[in-house]
Write a protein that holds these residues in place. Structure first.
Motif, short mmCIF file in Angstrom:
data_model
loop_
_atom_site.label_atom_id
_atom_site.label_comp_id
_atom_site.label_asym_id
_atom_site.label_seq_id
_atom_site.Cartn_x
_atom_site.Cartn_y
_atom_site.Cartn_z
N ILE A 326 0.93 -1.13 -0.16
CA ILE A 326 -0.04 0.23 0.12
C ILE A 326 0.75 1.20 -0.09
N GLU A 327 1.93 1.31 0.74
CA GLU A 327 2.55 2.58 0.75
C GLU A 327 3.25 2.58 -0.57
N ALA A 328 3.93 1.55 -1.19
CA ALA A 328 4.46 1.68 -2.67
C ALA A 328 3.49 2.09 -3.53
N ALA A 329 2.13 1.79 -3.25
CA ALA A 329 1.08 2.19 -4.39
C ALA A 329 0.91 3.66 -4.27
N LYS A 330 0.78 4.14 -2.92
CA LYS A 330 0.75 5.68 -2.85
C LYS A 330 1.76 6.41 -3.38
N GLU A 331 3.05 5.77 -2.99
CA GLU A 331 4.16 6.40 -3.84
C GLU A 331 4.28 6.49 -5.39
N SER A 332 3.73 5.24 -5.77
CA SER A 332 3.67 5.08 -7.29
C SER A 332 2.60 6.17 -7.95
N MET A 333 1.42 6.38 -7.01
CA MET A 333 0.44 7.10 -7.54
C MET A 333 0.61 8.51 -7.51
N LYS A 334 1.59 9.07 -6.43
CA LYS A 334 1.66 10.33 -6.31
C LYS A 334 2.97 10.68 -7.04
N ASN A 335 3.97 9.83 -7.47
CA ASN A 335 5.16 10.52 -8.30
C ASN A 335 4.88 10.06 -9.76
N ASN A 336 4.06 9.15 -9.98
CA ASN A 336 3.69 8.67 -11.34
C ASN A 336 4.69 7.56 -11.87
N THR A 337 5.33 6.84 -10.83
CA THR A 337 6.50 6.10 -11.32
C THR A 337 6.37 4.57 -10.82
N VAL A 338 6.93 3.60 -11.42
CA VAL A 338 7.18 2.20 -10.71
C VAL A 338 7.79 2.44 -9.34
N THR A 339 7.37 1.63 -8.31
CA THR A 339 7.90 1.62 -7.11
C THR A 339 8.54 0.19 -6.71
N LYS A 340 9.56 0.01 -6.58
CA LYS A 340 10.22 -1.27 -6.20
C LYS A 340 10.20 -1.91 -4.72
#
Length: 344
Positions: A326-340
């Motif tokens: 979930i935290e990776a998803a939020k980071e991805s959504m915020k920065n429009n990136t793939v989160t490892k």
């Protein structure tokens, strides 16, 4: 053996647990701590019962002093507060040697979860998070089929969960629900975390996460109400579509493999196995009882039966894994990136 159970939080989820624990343990001593007394007595269909009280219906004594109720030394605590309060109560009770059953998600962030895991291990207490969908007969059957290898190499997985939050609790303003409020641990990612947990249960941790979405409604919520996640497992991917702002309700699952295809729909509660080898063909699993209470009841029965043998380390690790996604998803959504994902 459970002699006394403490309930912290008696909203809709808490009262469902209360009802099922009372049905399964008619003679156990039930006590509760309530700080607000906001939610009235609810019937099993979540309509308001104006003619009776929680105390009388469930033979439960309610306290407004937490220190006083903890002094009664319950064997188990059932935590059903807003998500942002889960960790505080779980940590407090685990530190006092009380077994913990906490509603999903385990918290609203990763902060403090390692400390809780250490406390649980040090005090040798059981902890389980309320991921009741693991106990759904058809969803647990899916786990069995995947493990057997009958569908071959997994290729694609799709989960869809859609509901309309104004219809959830007719007895209160939906904008007051924890799910609609950031400070209480709301948002569709945390609220509908079950499918993320199922992905972990079925396939383990993904390598990376991509998420798009946001607050698509215009009613004043400060949390995301709609998201689409892609969990990358290198050889296949899992798509998870979540929204609580869709008036057409649906909950579905499909898994495509090289040798077979699985599909499940909550409305019909029909699990279909389709195999491409002619000797296997099509297998349907229907349900004689699709009542939503079934999986909650099976979860509670398992908790009662296995309280002394629960693998708390696995439960904690899986609960933390879902929060990492979930935290990776939020980071991805915020920065429009793939989160490892850092898998440890």
């Amino acid at each position: 053996m459970l002699n006394r159970i403490l309930f912290i939080g008696l909203g809709g989820a808490g009262q469902r647990h209360l009802r099922l624990f009372r049905e399964n343990l008619p003679n156990v001593d039930l006590i509760a701590y309530r700080s607000a007394n906001k939610t009235p007595l609810l019937n099993s269909d979540f309509s308001v019962n104006q003619n009776e009280s929680i105390e009388d219906v469930y033979q439960i004594k309610i306290y407004n002093n937490l220190k006083e109720v903890l002094a009664l030394k319950p064997d188990l605590v059932v935590i059903s507060t807003p998500s942002s309060m889960h960790l505080e109560y779980a940590q407090l009770c685990a530190s006092k040697g009380i077994n913990v059953f906490v509603e999903k998600p385990i918290s609203n962030s990763l902060e403090g979860l390692q400390t809780l895991r250490d406390t649980v291990e040090r005090n040798n207490v059981a902890i389980q998070v309320g991921f009741q969908r693991r106990f759904h007969p058809h969803l647990s059957k899916v786990k069995e089929i995947i493990k057997s290898g009958r569908i071959g190499q997994v290729l694609t997985v799709n989960f869809t969960v859609a509901s309309y939050i104004p219809r959830w609790h007719p007895y209160e303003n939906y904008l007051d629900l924890y799910a609609c409020r950031k400070e209480l641990g709301g948002g569709v990612l945390l609220t509908e975390i079950h499918e993320i947990d199922l992905a972990i249960w079925y396939f383990g941790m993904p390598k990376s996460v991509v998420c798009i979405g946001g607050t698509y409604s215009d009613v004043g919520m400060d949390v995301e109400d709609t998201v689409r996640l892609t969990l990358d497992y290198t050889n296949f991917s899992v798509q998870i579509n979540l929204t609580f702002w869709q008036k057409h309700h649906e909950r579905t699952l499909s898994i495509s493999g090289e040798e077979g295809f699985l599909s499940w729909n909550q409305d019909s509660d029909l699990l279909k196995e389709e195999y491409f080898n002619e000797t296997k063909g099509l297998v349907n699993h229907s349900s004689s009882n699709s009542d939503n209470d079934v999986m909650f009841d099976l979860q509670i029965k398992s908790l009662i039966k296995n309280i002394n043998t629960i693998d708390s380390k696995v439960n904690m690790n899986d609960a933390i894994a879902s929060m990492k996604i979930i935290e990776a998803a939020k980071e991805s959504m915020k920065n429009n990136t793939v989160t490892k994902l850092n898998i440890d």
